[in-house]
Motif scaffolding. Structure first.
Motif, PDB file in Angstrom:
ATOM      1  N   VAL A  38       0.920  -1.263  -0.151  1.00 54.90           N
ATOM      2  CA  VAL A  38       0.133  -0.104  -0.053  1.00 54.90           C
ATOM      3  C   VAL A  38       0.778   1.229  -0.120  1.00 54.90           C
ATOM      4  CG1 VAL A  38      -1.537   1.236   1.370  1.00 54.90           C
ATOM      5  CG2 VAL A  38      -1.807  -1.077   0.894  1.00 54.90           C
ATOM      6  N   LYS A  39       1.947   1.108   0.894  1.00 57.90           N
ATOM      7  CA  LYS A  39       2.825   2.287   0.960  1.00 57.90           C
ATOM      8  C   LYS A  39       3.545   2.534  -0.444  1.00 57.90           C
ATOM      9  CE  LYS A  39       3.609   2.039   5.907  1.00 57.90           C
ATOM     10  NZ  LYS A  39       4.337   1.570   6.909  1.00 57.90           N
ATOM     11  N   GLU A  40       3.784   1.255  -1.125  1.00 56.74           N
ATOM     12  CA  GLU A  40       4.489   1.451  -2.458  1.00 56.74           C
ATOM     13  C   GLU A  40       3.563   1.866  -3.640  1.00 56.74           C
ATOM     14  OE1 GLU A  40       7.660   1.344  -3.269  1.00 56.74           O
ATOM     15  OE2 GLU A  40       8.568   0.620  -1.362  1.00 56.74           O
ATOM     16  N   ASP A  41       2.317   1.895  -3.299  1.00 54.58           N
ATOM     17  CA  ASP A  41       1.322   2.293  -4.418  1.00 54.58           C
ATOM     18  C   ASP A  41       1.124   0.868  -5.278  1.00 54.58           C
ATOM     19  OD1 ASP A  41       0.445   4.603  -3.536  1.00 54.58           O
ATOM     20  OD2 ASP A  41       1.900   5.670  -4.586  1.00 54.58           O
ATOM     21  N   LEU A  42       1.401  -0.168  -4.860  1.00 58.03           N
ATOM     22  CA  LEU A  42       1.029  -1.494  -5.532  1.00 58.03           C
ATOM     23  C   LEU A  42      -0.220  -1.915  -5.307  1.00 58.03           C
ATOM     24  CD1 LEU A  42       4.451  -3.238  -5.107  1.00 58.03           C
ATOM     25  CD2 LEU A  42       3.753  -1.935  -6.983  1.00 58.03           C
ATOM     26  N   VAL A  43      -0.677  -1.960  -4.044  1.00 62.63           N
ATOM     27  CA  VAL A  43      -1.817  -2.448  -3.680  1.00 62.63           C
ATOM     28  C   VAL A  43      -2.947  -1.166  -2.919  1.00 62.63           C
ATOM     29  CG1 VAL A  43      -3.186  -3.826  -2.088  1.00 62.63           C
ATOM     30  CG2 VAL A  43      -1.133  -4.747  -3.228  1.00 62.63           C
ATOM     31  N   THR A  44      -4.180  -1.296  -3.258  1.00 65.35           N
ATOM     32  CA  THR A  44      -5.145  -0.438  -2.619  1.00 65.35           C
ATOM     33  C   THR A  44      -5.910  -1.185  -1.566  1.00 65.35           C
ATOM     34  OG1 THR A  44      -6.649  -0.825  -4.300  1.00 65.35           O
ATOM     35  CG2 THR A  44      -5.156   1.262  -4.325  1.00 65.35           C
ATOM     36  N   ARG A  45      -6.519  -0.288  -0.484  1.00 68.67           N
ATOM     37  CA  ARG A  45      -7.502  -1.006   0.400  1.00 68.67           C
ATOM     38  C   ARG A  45      -8.696  -0.150   0.269  1.00 68.67           C
ATOM     39  NH1 ARG A  45      -3.873  -1.318   5.746  1.00 68.67           N
ATOM     40  NH2 ARG A  45      -2.373  -2.653   4.992  1.00 68.67           N
ATOM     41  N   ASN A  90     -11.047  -0.888   5.626  1.00 68.74           N
ATOM     42  CA  ASN A  90      -9.994  -1.016   4.668  1.00 68.74           C
ATOM     43  C   ASN A  90      -9.808  -2.625   4.647  1.00 68.74           C
ATOM     44  OD1 ASN A  90      -9.345   1.519   3.559  1.00 68.74           O
ATOM     45  ND2 ASN A  90      -8.161   1.774   5.412  1.00 68.74           N
ATOM     46  N   LYS A  91     -10.997  -3.398   4.571  1.00 70.96           N
ATOM     47  CA  LYS A  91     -10.891  -4.817   4.661  1.00 70.96           C
ATOM     48  C   LYS A  91     -10.822  -5.632   3.209  1.00 70.96           C
ATOM     49  CE  LYS A  91     -12.722  -5.395   9.379  1.00 70.96           C
ATOM     50  NZ  LYS A  91     -13.368  -6.038  10.183  1.00 70.96           N
ATOM     51  N   VAL A  92     -10.853  -4.776   2.311  1.00 72.41           N
ATOM     52  CA  VAL A  92     -10.816  -5.227   0.874  1.00 72.41           C
ATOM     53  C   VAL A  92      -9.712  -4.650  -0.011  1.00 72.41           C
ATOM     54  CG1 VAL A  92     -12.089  -5.362  -1.395  1.00 72.41           C
ATOM     55  CG2 VAL A  92     -13.484  -5.268   0.687  1.00 72.41           C
ATOM     56  N   VAL A  93      -8.831  -5.898  -0.490  1.00 69.53           N
ATOM     57  CA  VAL A  93      -7.618  -5.333  -1.293  1.00 69.53           C
ATOM     58  C   VAL A  93      -7.707  -5.673  -2.394  1.00 69.53           C
ATOM     59  CG1 VAL A  93      -5.913  -5.580   0.916  1.00 69.53           C
ATOM     60  CG2 VAL A  93      -6.384  -7.562  -0.380  1.00 69.53           C
ATOM     61  N   SER A  94      -6.881  -4.995  -3.245  1.00 67.20           N
ATOM     62  CA  SER A  94      -6.520  -5.314  -4.970  1.00 67.20           C
ATOM     63  C   SER A  94      -5.227  -4.579  -5.315  1.00 67.20           C
ATOM     64  CB  SER A  94      -8.035  -4.613  -5.741  1.00 67.20           C
ATOM     65  OG  SER A  94      -7.989  -3.413  -5.491  1.00 67.20           O
ATOM     66  N   LEU A  95      -4.962  -5.161  -6.469  1.00 67.22           N
ATOM     67  CA  LEU A  95      -3.703  -4.360  -7.116  1.00 67.22           C
ATOM     68  C   LEU A  95      -4.494  -2.962  -7.539  1.00 67.22           C
ATOM     69  CD1 LEU A  95      -2.113  -7.190  -9.580  1.00 67.22           C
ATOM     70  CD2 LEU A  95      -1.306  -6.368  -7.412  1.00 67.22           C
ATOM     71  N   ASN A  96      -3.353  -1.938  -7.340  1.00 66.17           N
ATOM     72  CA  ASN A  96      -3.930  -0.672  -7.650  1.00 66.17           C
ATOM     73  C   ASN A  96      -4.005  -0.482  -9.319  1.00 66.17           C
ATOM     74  OD1 ASN A  96      -3.738   2.154  -7.830  1.00 66.17           O
ATOM     75  ND2 ASN A  96      -2.039   2.601  -6.290  1.00 66.17           N
TER      76      ASN A  96
END
Length: 127
Positions: A80-87, A92-98
């Protein structure tokens, strides 16, 4: 003008391998270091798309990518910090690639890349 050497390659890959290649290329270009396990984790997220964080952590463990839930959660936080994944979602319980990665993750995929290096007349290299 100097002639360019051109290499044409066609490589059939599985869907998860194409996703992994795209993630690896993005991280290489942006100087983001990933271990093979971390690359596998992101590739799995790309394959599944948007997913509940707990379910995804359990899937990562069942695929034997990471050994425990906390390692997976720590890695997702790093991404998330590297902007690869979004919550998203409640808590913020759902994750996906940015989406900004612009990765192709479904259907028939043909990646048409143009990677180049330019050399000046003085023999100096340019980026």
């Amino acid at each position: 003008m100097a002639k360019a050497l051109v290499v044409n390659k066609q490589v059939p890959l599985s869907l998860i391998e194409v996703i992994k290649f795209q993630i690896n290329m993005h991280c290489f270009i942006n100087k983001i270091r990933l271990s093979p396990a971390q690359l596998d984790c992101l590739s799995l997220l790309g394959l599944y798309g948007e997913m509940n964080m707990s379910d995804f952590c359990n899937e990562v463990i069942s695929e034997e990518i990471f050994g425990n839930v906390q390692t997976t959660r720590n890695f997702i936080t790093k991404c998330v910090k590297e902007d690869l994944v979004t919550r998203s979602g409640l808590g913020n319980k759902v994750v996906s690639l940015n989406n900004s990665l612009e990765l192709l993750t479904e259907g028939t995929i043909l990646l048409n890349l143009k990677v180049y290096h330019l050399e000046t007349d003085q023999g100096q290299r340019t980026n």
